[in-house]
Design an enzyme around this catalytic site. Structure first.
Site, mmCIF file in Angstrom:
data_model
loop_
_atom_site.group_PDB
_atom_site.id
_atom_site.type_symbol
_atom_site.label_atom_id
_atom_site.label_comp_id
_atom_site.label_asym_id
_atom_site.label_seq_id
_atom_site.Cartn_x
_atom_site.Cartn_y
_atom_site.Cartn_z
ATOM 1 N N GLU A 21 0.836 -1.105 -0.095
ATOM 2 C CA GLU A 21 0.298 -0.027 0.135
ATOM 3 C C GLU A 21 0.852 1.535 -0.295
ATOM 4 O O GLU A 21 1.925 1.337 -0.063
ATOM 5 C CB GLU A 21 -1.127 -0.305 1.053
ATOM 6 C CG GLU A 21 -0.437 -0.108 2.650
ATOM 7 C CD GLU A 21 -1.354 1.035 4.001
ATOM 8 O OE1 GLU A 21 -1.753 1.892 3.261
ATOM 9 O OE2 GLU A 21 -1.195 0.311 4.614
ATOM 10 N N LYS A 82 -4.776 10.644 0.734
ATOM 11 C CA LYS A 82 -5.463 9.396 0.945
ATOM 12 C C LYS A 82 -6.164 8.815 0.332
ATOM 13 O O LYS A 82 -7.809 9.135 0.826
ATOM 14 C CB LYS A 82 -5.790 9.832 3.017
ATOM 15 C CG LYS A 82 -6.359 8.261 3.515
ATOM 16 C CD LYS A 82 -5.808 8.485 5.092
ATOM 17 C CE LYS A 82 -6.455 7.497 6.153
ATOM 18 N NZ LYS A 82 -6.617 7.517 6.986
ATOM 19 N N VAL A 102 -5.252 0.609 2.856
ATOM 20 C CA VAL A 102 -5.623 -1.271 3.170
ATOM 21 C C VAL A 102 -6.836 -1.599 1.741
ATOM 22 O O VAL A 102 -6.644 -1.863 1.269
ATOM 23 C CB VAL A 102 -5.445 -1.946 4.236
ATOM 24 C CG1 VAL A 102 -5.908 -3.237 4.536
ATOM 25 C CG2 VAL A 102 -4.379 -1.119 5.334
ATOM 26 N N ASP A 134 -16.523 6.193 13.515
ATOM 27 C CA ASP A 134 -15.526 6.014 13.140
ATOM 28 C C ASP A 134 -14.842 4.191 13.299
ATOM 29 O O ASP A 134 -14.606 3.871 14.073
ATOM 30 C CB ASP A 134 -14.505 6.747 13.841
ATOM 31 C CG ASP A 134 -13.751 7.025 12.718
ATOM 32 O OD1 ASP A 134 -12.992 6.716 11.717
ATOM 33 O OD2 ASP A 134 -12.633 7.712 13.007
ATOM 34 N N SER A 136 -13.188 1.661 10.526
ATOM 35 C CA SER A 136 -12.224 1.800 8.563
ATOM 36 C C SER A 136 -12.616 1.317 7.772
ATOM 37 O O SER A 136 -13.109 0.194 7.697
ATOM 38 C CB SER A 136 -10.823 1.270 9.096
ATOM 39 O OG SER A 136 -10.006 0.990 7.913
ATOM 40 N N ALA A 137 -12.802 1.341 6.186
ATOM 41 C CA ALA A 137 -13.408 0.744 5.176
ATOM 42 C C ALA A 137 -12.537 -0.284 4.714
ATOM 43 O O ALA A 137 -13.537 -0.452 4.485
ATOM 44 C CB ALA A 137 -13.679 1.790 4.156
ATOM 45 N N ASP A 138 -11.270 -0.041 5.750
ATOM 46 C CA ASP A 138 -10.541 -1.831 5.587
ATOM 47 C C ASP A 138 -11.546 -2.751 5.624
ATOM 48 O O ASP A 138 -10.989 -3.355 5.127
ATOM 49 C CB ASP A 138 -9.469 -1.552 5.894
ATOM 50 C CG ASP A 138 -8.726 -0.380 6.302
ATOM 51 O OD1 ASP A 138 -8.716 0.217 5.083
ATOM 52 O OD2 ASP A 138 -7.324 -0.208 6.730
ATOM 53 N N LYS A 155 -4.152 -1.562 13.895
ATOM 54 C CA LYS A 155 -3.244 -0.755 14.779
ATOM 55 C C LYS A 155 -3.561 -0.113 16.454
ATOM 56 O O LYS A 155 -4.280 -0.715 16.695
ATOM 57 C CB LYS A 155 -3.101 0.935 14.360
ATOM 58 C CG LYS A 155 -2.809 0.590 12.997
ATOM 59 C CD LYS A 155 -2.366 2.279 12.194
ATOM 60 C CE LYS A 155 -4.097 1.986 11.247
ATOM 61 N NZ LYS A 155 -4.480 2.500 10.506
HETATM 62 N N1 PSU Z 1 -0.714 0.526 9.133
HETATM 63 C C1 PSU Z 1 0.762 2.174 9.079
HETATM 64 N N2 PSU Z 1 0.988 2.690 9.249
HETATM 65 C C2 PSU Z 1 -0.658 3.686 8.447
HETATM 66 C C3 PSU Z 1 -1.742 3.054 7.604
HETATM 67 C C4 PSU Z 1 -1.663 1.541 8.399
HETATM 68 O O1 PSU Z 1 1.202 1.550 9.678
HETATM 69 O O2 PSU Z 1 -0.173 4.588 7.875
HETATM 70 C C5 PSU Z 1 -2.676 3.422 7.027
HETATM 71 C C6 PSU Z 1 -3.284 2.869 6.024
HETATM 72 O O3 PSU Z 1 -3.385 2.467 4.907
HETATM 73 C C7 PSU Z 1 -4.568 2.181 6.479
HETATM 74 C C8 PSU Z 1 -5.208 3.376 7.217
HETATM 75 O O4 PSU Z 1 -5.845 1.428 5.538
HETATM 76 O O5 PSU Z 1 -4.155 3.678 7.486
HETATM 77 C C9 PSU Z 1 -6.266 3.033 7.698
HETATM 78 O O6 PSU Z 1 -6.939 4.822 7.304
HETATM 79 P P1 PSU Z 1 -8.656 4.502 8.751
HETATM 80 O O7 PSU Z 1 -8.608 4.732 9.452
HETATM 81 O O8 PSU Z 1 -8.608 5.861 8.430
HETATM 82 O O9 PSU Z 1 -9.287 3.894 7.384
HETATM 83 MN MN MN Z 2 -11.811 6.607 9.882
#
Ligand code: PSU
Ligand code: MN
Length: 304
Positions: A21, A82, A102, A134, A136-138, A155
């Site tokens: 990614e 992003k 992701v 909140d 994640s769309a992951d 995370k």
């Molecule tokens: N894992 C890491 N660093 C990052 C991310 C994941 O170690 O920067 C990123 C990935 O791209 C993941 C995104 O898909 O954070 C998730 O963001 P959000 O919580 O806004 O969906």
């Molecule tokens: Mn989010």
């Protein structure tokens, strides 16, 4: 879609390829170390006999594999957005440059028939999700994509228990790599247990083959923990995280800015210690992903 020369060749020859990614490069790690880490991750994959395909959108064109100047731009340009799955179409249509999360990376990789993917930690359910909604769309993307993602869990800034519950509802499989304890990203482990564990990359290749044969169309997560000697000090982690979450709240940070804000807070407050940990885990995940990709190609050849 535009393929880098090495990725186009590898796909044509049916050699192992690992998707990587780009949000982690543009928004997850500080400059200029991000460029060094991105380059190191790619060479780790090559050293194991697989081809790295870092995915991003450059000037409105989806790139599967980045040539060196584009990788540099992703790492150092201020105007990189992003890009999650929902942002792919607006980013392409407006000719913008986007780093894929992701979610977006697994989607685009699958489109390019690349189904093994390495990252640091997945997105998931945030700790204040009851009020903020909140998530994640992951998670949704992984429920709809038959990919295999190698990561160090989710995370650690997230609500890990809630994220594991959501993965279960979304039909996303989780196997621990040589462990039954779900890894904690910067930390070796969390208190959460994983039902399935594998000893080596060949067992992962067998699970992938069985998943495809059974037509299960959701993702497989291979959770790869850091060895304890490489993890962040758990006390430092707890303190910095509590401060970061409070600060994000006071500053009214929300939406897609939350994750980059918290990761940056860690890098600053630990004076770079979290960066070293982050680098270790990404490189180790890329290494394991490459071994799985090689084993998977060998398993597929045996079946033909
Ligand atoms: N894992 C890491 N660093 C990052 C991310 C994941 O170690 O920067 C990123 C990935 O791209 C993941 C995104 O898909 O954070 C998730 O963001 P959000 O919580 O806004 O969906
Ligand atoms: Mn989010």
């Amino acid at each position: 879609m535009q393929y880098s020369r090495e990725v186009a060749q590898a796909l044509e020859d049916q050699r192992p390829v690992v998707a990587l990614e780009s949000t982690i490069i543009s928004h997850g790690l500080p400059r200029p170390e991000n460029l060094r880490v991105a380059t190191q991750v790619e060479s780790t994959v090559r050293a194991r006999g697989a081809t790295p395909a870092t995915i991003a959108i450059v000037d409105g064109v989806v790139h599967i594999g980045l040539e060196a100047p584009d990788l540099t731009r992703l790492a150092l340009d201020d105007n990189v957005v992003k890009t999650s799955v929902r942002d792919i179409a607006p980013t392409v249509a407006s000719g913008a440059t986007g780093a894929t999360t992701v979610a977006a990376t697994s989607h685009l990789a699958a489109l390019a028939k690349i189904t093994i993917f390495a990252t640091g930690g997945l997105g998931g359910v945030h700790r204040q999700a009851r009020e903020s909604w909140d998530e994640s769309a992951d998670l949704v993307a992984l429920s709809k994509t038959a990919t295999t993602v190698i990561c160090s869990g989710v995370k650690s800034v997230l609500d890990v228990a809630a994220t594991l519950e959501r993965l279960e509802s979304l039909n996303v499989a989780v196997v621990g790599y040589q462990t039954h304890a779900f890894p904690g990203f910067y930390l070796t482990s969390t208190e959460h247990r994983i039902d399935w564990s594998v000893n080596d990359e060949h067992q992962v290749a067998q699970i992938i083959a069985a998943r495809d044969a059974a037509d299960v169309s959701s993702a497989l997560i291979v959770a790869n923990p850091l060895p304890p000697e490489l993890q962040l000090d758990p006390d430092v982690h707890a303190q910095v995280l509590a401060e970061g979450i409070a600060l994000a709240r006071t500053r009214n940070i929300h939406g897609k800015a939350v994750t980059p804000f918290l990761l940056d807070h860690f890098h600053r407050q630990t004076h770079g210690a979290s960066l070293v940990v982050n680098e270790h885990l990404i490189v180790r995940n890329a290494d394991l992903a490459a071994r799985i990709a090689v084993a998977s190609v060998a398993t597929a050849r045996k079946q033909v």
